[in-house]
Design a protein around this motif. Sequence first.
Motif: not given
Length: 338
Positions: A197, A199, A216-220
């Motif tokens: 994960m 940014r 991934w990003t934190e949102d995904s």
Amino acid sequence: MRAFVLTGPGEYTVQEVPAPVAAPGEAVIDVERVGVCGTDVELFTGDMAYLQQGLSAYPMRLGHEWSGRVTAVGDGVDPAWAGRRVMGDTMLGCGTCRRCRKGHQHVCEQRQELGVRGNRPGALAEQLAVPVTSLHALPESVDPVLGALVEPGGNALRAARATEALPGDRVLVLGPGTIGLLVAMFLRSAGAEVHLMGRTEDSLGFARHLGFERVWTEDSLPGLPYDAVVDASNAVHLPGLALDLVEPAGRVVYVGLAGAASRIDTRTLALKDVTGVGVLSASPGLDVTIAAYAEGVVDPRPLVAATVGLGEVGAVLAGERPTTAGPGPKIHVDPRLG
């Protein structure tokens, strides 16, 4: 000899300084490669806690991720060290306290840290003097680039092993910087299902380039069960998120350091029966990392984006990337260059 000298926050010069002489128990090294890391940047900006604590002070000579060749030895040192290719431990304990006697010199209260703490000059120079007890010999299959990646690799290997991940276990690594990517490489080599994960698309794209598909990003981030989570970031909130994301009876490993105090809820730690592990220093993992590089278990050389000379170090510490830099997160220095 030439050395990069940090004279104050954001202030530096490349100076002609006296070449080191091997004191009893020491060796002098011709430095071949040095890695620039986040600790160096914090010392450059003045944000490093050691400066406020009086454990570090300007002027200083940075550089603790290094490799080179022994050119001279002092009294009491086996002359067989001369000519050997080596890297060295950053943590130099006093050798006599209880922690040192237990083999924990990396947490010695009175320790020096090469190029970081205790006025021990670092490796951003043409030559370096260190205690021979800190040296680790490098086989021919570990070239200078790999040699300078042993120190960050040792931190990462310790973090990867602290997850106790078994083949097929799912492990999430927070922060795809140098340490996070090295952790991911060691976990992949052990058969874990690795997720990363981050940014920025650049950092996640580079992770994909290294063969990590689950980025991934934190949102995904998908809502999957993670058997272990490694926080290799410098984000204040991610230690708490790591604890929230890990499976009950799992393990959380903290190897990243934020610029301000991070908080976790120990009620969550207890109620989920989670094991939390902190990792400071590569010291206990250096020999194993050298062996892993020599055997090709992992190859971290793609992490190095560029190699510059001493004259370009200041710009790198200030956040500038060399115009010829590739996509990797690590900049190396060859002090023999201009």
